[in-house]
Design an enzyme around this catalytic site. Structure first.
Site, short mmCIF file in Angstrom:
data_model
loop_
_atom_site.label_atom_id
_atom_site.label_comp_id
_atom_site.label_asym_id
_atom_site.label_seq_id
_atom_site.Cartn_x
_atom_site.Cartn_y
_atom_site.Cartn_z
N THR A 140 0.82 -1.20 0.00
CA THR A 140 0.00 0.00 0.00
C THR A 140 0.86 1.26 0.00
OG1 THR A 140 -1.49 1.26 1.43
CG2 THR A 140 -0.09 -0.32 2.53
N ASP A 141 0.25 2.37 -0.45
CA ASP A 141 0.96 3.66 -0.37
C ASP A 141 1.06 4.16 1.08
OD1 ASP A 141 -1.73 4.31 0.05
OD2 ASP A 141 -1.86 5.77 -1.58
N GLU A 142 0.28 3.56 1.99
CA GLU A 142 0.28 4.07 3.38
C GLU A 142 1.62 3.85 4.08
OE1 GLU A 142 -3.16 3.42 5.74
OE2 GLU A 142 -4.51 3.56 4.03
N TYR A 165 -1.79 -0.48 11.06
CA TYR A 165 -1.95 -1.19 9.79
C TYR A 165 -0.77 -0.88 8.87
CZ TYR A 165 -3.26 -1.61 4.85
OH TYR A 165 -3.24 -1.87 3.50
P1 NAD Z 1 -9.62 -7.37 2.24
O1 NAD Z 1 -9.63 -7.09 3.70
O2 NAD Z 1 -10.84 -7.13 1.44
O3 NAD Z 1 -9.20 -8.89 1.98
C1 NAD Z 1 -8.21 -9.53 2.73
C2 NAD Z 1 -8.39 -11.03 2.56
O4 NAD Z 1 -7.34 -11.69 3.29
C3 NAD Z 1 -9.71 -11.57 3.12
O5 NAD Z 1 -10.31 -12.42 2.19
C4 NAD Z 1 -9.30 -12.31 4.38
O6 NAD Z 1 -10.14 -13.41 4.68
C5 NAD Z 1 -7.90 -12.77 4.01
N1 NAD Z 1 -7.07 -13.02 5.19
C6 NAD Z 1 -6.91 -12.24 6.28
N2 NAD Z 1 -6.08 -12.82 7.17
C7 NAD Z 1 -5.68 -13.99 6.61
C8 NAD Z 1 -4.81 -15.04 7.02
N3 NAD Z 1 -4.18 -14.99 8.21
N4 NAD Z 1 -4.62 -16.09 6.19
C9 NAD Z 1 -5.25 -16.14 4.99
N5 NAD Z 1 -6.10 -15.20 4.56
C10 NAD Z 1 -6.31 -14.13 5.35
O7 NAD Z 1 -8.39 -6.54 1.66
P2 NAD Z 1 -8.20 -5.85 0.24
O8 NAD Z 1 -8.71 -4.48 0.30
O9 NAD Z 1 -8.66 -6.78 -0.81
O10 NAD Z 1 -6.61 -5.75 0.21
C11 NAD Z 1 -5.84 -6.83 -0.29
C12 NAD Z 1 -4.36 -6.45 -0.18
O11 NAD Z 1 -4.11 -5.27 -0.93
C13 NAD Z 1 -3.91 -6.16 1.25
O12 NAD Z 1 -2.62 -6.69 1.40
C14 NAD Z 1 -3.88 -4.64 1.31
O13 NAD Z 1 -2.89 -4.21 2.23
C15 NAD Z 1 -3.50 -4.28 -0.11
N6 NAD Z 1 -3.99 -2.98 -0.59
C16 NAD Z 1 -5.31 -2.64 -0.49
C17 NAD Z 1 -5.75 -1.42 -1.00
C18 NAD Z 1 -7.20 -1.00 -0.92
O14 NAD Z 1 -7.51 0.15 -1.22
N7 NAD Z 1 -8.12 -1.89 -0.55
C19 NAD Z 1 -4.83 -0.54 -1.60
C20 NAD Z 1 -3.48 -0.92 -1.66
C21 NAD Z 1 -3.08 -2.15 -1.18
O1 DAU Z 2 -4.18 3.90 0.49
C1 DAU Z 2 -4.37 2.53 0.39
C2 DAU Z 2 -5.20 2.05 1.56
O2 DAU Z 2 -6.52 2.51 1.30
C3 DAU Z 2 -5.18 0.55 1.76
O3 DAU Z 2 -3.88 0.16 2.10
C4 DAU Z 2 -6.16 0.13 2.86
O4 DAU Z 2 -6.21 -1.27 2.96
C5 DAU Z 2 -7.54 0.67 2.50
O5 DAU Z 2 -8.44 0.36 3.52
C6 DAU Z 2 -7.48 2.18 2.29
O6 DAU Z 2 -7.16 2.87 3.51
P1 DAU Z 2 -7.94 4.21 3.96
O7 DAU Z 2 -7.84 4.35 5.41
O8 DAU Z 2 -7.53 5.36 3.10
O9 DAU Z 2 -9.43 3.78 3.48
P2 DAU Z 2 -10.87 3.96 4.17
O10 DAU Z 2 -11.87 3.56 3.16
O11 DAU Z 2 -10.93 3.31 5.51
O12 DAU Z 2 -10.97 5.53 4.39
C7 DAU Z 2 -10.82 6.45 3.30
C8 DAU Z 2 -10.87 7.85 3.88
O13 DAU Z 2 -12.20 8.09 4.36
C9 DAU Z 2 -9.95 8.07 5.06
O14 DAU Z 2 -9.40 9.38 5.01
C10 DAU Z 2 -10.86 7.93 6.27
C11 DAU Z 2 -12.20 8.42 5.76
N1 DAU Z 2 -13.39 7.78 6.37
C12 DAU Z 2 -13.43 6.42 6.38
C13 DAU Z 2 -14.52 5.76 6.95
C14 DAU Z 2 -14.57 4.25 7.01
C15 DAU Z 2 -14.43 8.55 6.85
O15 DAU Z 2 -14.39 9.80 6.80
N2 DAU Z 2 -15.51 7.90 7.41
C16 DAU Z 2 -15.59 6.54 7.50
O16 DAU Z 2 -16.59 6.02 8.05
#
Ligand code: NAD
Ligand code: DAU
Length: 360
Positions: A140-142, A165
């Protein structure tokens, strides 16, 4: 370096949001990954993982489902051996920042220990054939921390994670990097901005706002909603992951972004208007549900990605524009009521109740 062509692919976290979209893409008829012999999905099915996310592909004979935890070394060893896996997309993770603030234990367990277990098993299983393998570590970019009003993260930006995280993902990135530096395991690391699209659990901003809007519940915006995120459609992320797998240079990291930056409040307002239009509500009805709530602890102000390396080295381009895809995404969540019910677990409800007290 020539293209790497995976044959037997493992996707960890394949029942989650991005993993299920990636699995679907890998199995798509006539798609870019048509040469794959098999796709093995390994997932622990935590509150965030659901087989409903894989609807439509579970009967594909190339798909093999494994219910297992990445921390379970014996189970991971078996999967790599039984399926002669030659390539891994590692997505399994705890992924929700707010949950990591509530309790970080499971983030350290899965994201750090789990990644260590998986990558160590891969290193041993592939010891005599690194050239014929790839490990794509999805991050992730975080990990780069937060930006002010200007600038963008490059692959050279020092890591400065702010949430538990982000810190756990940063630790996993460093472990992955070390397995390339120490052993030569062909690891490629990807760092992506916020994703949106179908099958995202309604605890993340976009699907949560849509789900609440449908039910006439408050739309909780943290602080004043001024934080800025960059939004990439999940299809573009999955295409990026394939390009990292097939064209990426082992030992390198690649940043993926869209350029579509927006403040949280603006995004929630847009979503509210789209819901009004789709449900034939009077304009402004859903915006009236917006409620400013207590800010996230340590809330990162802004993320933005410089994708020039990925464009240059991987010939990757984003193709989906937020303006168009956001409306499509809203329609998907409105149309898929049964899916929304299927993923609404007790744990999901528990977290919603604890995290948004008094909002119901
Ligand atoms: P998600 O939470 O939707 O999915 C995570 C999956 O991992 C789930 O299906 C869960 O059951 C599985 N999991 C959790 N713990 C586990 C374990 N111990 N063993 C096996 N499986 C397990 O997450 P996502 O949003 O699909 O993100 C997937 C990946 O991409 C993560 O590594 C996240 O850090 C990265 N990522 C997400 C975003 C985003 O915006 N969602 C952006 C950049 C990177
Ligand atoms: O940047 C990549 C990341 O993006 C991934 O690594 C994470 O897995 C993914 O969850 C996401 O992280 P964020 O914290 O940016 O996403 P989230 O959807 O939780 O929140 C987006 C923005 O919205 C953040 O600034 C917090 C705000 N927010 C979120 C929730 C859930 C609110 O204002 N209200 C809310 O209820």
């Amino acid at each position: 370096m020539g293209r790497f062509e995976p044959r037997r692919l493992l996707i960890t976290g394949g029942a989650g949001f991005i993993g299920s979209n990636l699995t679907r893409r890998m199995l798509a008829a006539g798609g870019e990954a048509a040469g794959l012999e098999k796709v093995v999905v390994l997932d622990a099915l935590t509150y965030a993982g659901h087989l409903a996310n894989l609807d439509g592909v579970t009967s594909d004979p190339r798909l093999h489902w494994v219910h297992a935890d990445i921390c379970d070394r014996a189970a991971v060893e078996r999967v790599l051996a039984d399926h002669a896996i030659d390539a891994i997309f590692h997505l399994a993770a705890e992924s929700h920042v707010d949950r990591s603030i509530e309790a970080a234990d499971v983030f350290v367990r899965t994201n750090v220990t789990g990644t260590f277990t998986l990558i160590d098993v891969a290193r041993r299983a592939w010891a005599d054939r690194f050239d014929a393998t790839r490990f794509v570590h999805v991050s992730t970019d975080e990990v780069y921390g937060a930006l002010g009003e200007t600038g963008a993260f490059t692959e050279q930006t020092p890591y400065a994670p702010n949430s538990p995280y982000a810190a756990s993902k940063a630790a996993s990135d460093l472990l992955a990097r070390s397995y390339f530096q120490t052993y030569g395991l062909p690891v490629v690391i990807t760092n992506c901005c916020n994703n949106y699209g179908p099958y995202q659990l309604p605890e993340k901003l976009i699907p949560l706002m849509i789900a609440n809007a449908v039910e006439g519940k408050p739309l909780p915006v943290y602080g004043q909603g001024k934080q800025i995120r960059e939004w990439l459609h999940v299809d573009d992320h999955c295409a990026a992951l394939w390009s990292a797998m097939t064209r990426g240079t082992p030992g390198e990291s690649y940043n993926f972004g869209s350029g579509d930056e927006m403040s949280n409040l603006r995004l929630v307002e847009l979503l509210a208007d789209l819901v009004d239009d789709e449900l034939a509500r009077a304009r402004g009805t859903t915006r009236a549900l917006i409620k400013f709530v207590v800010d996230r602890k340590g809330h990162d102000f802004r993320y933005a990605i410089d994708s020039s390396k990925a464009r240059r080295a991987l010939a990757w381009e984003r193709s989906k524009v937020l303006d168009v895809k956001l409306a499509e995404t809203v329609r998907w969540y409105l149309a898929n009521t049964a899916w929304r019910q299927a993923v609404a677990s007790e744990e999901h409800a528990r977290f919603q109740a604890v995290h948004y007290p008094g909002l119901r």
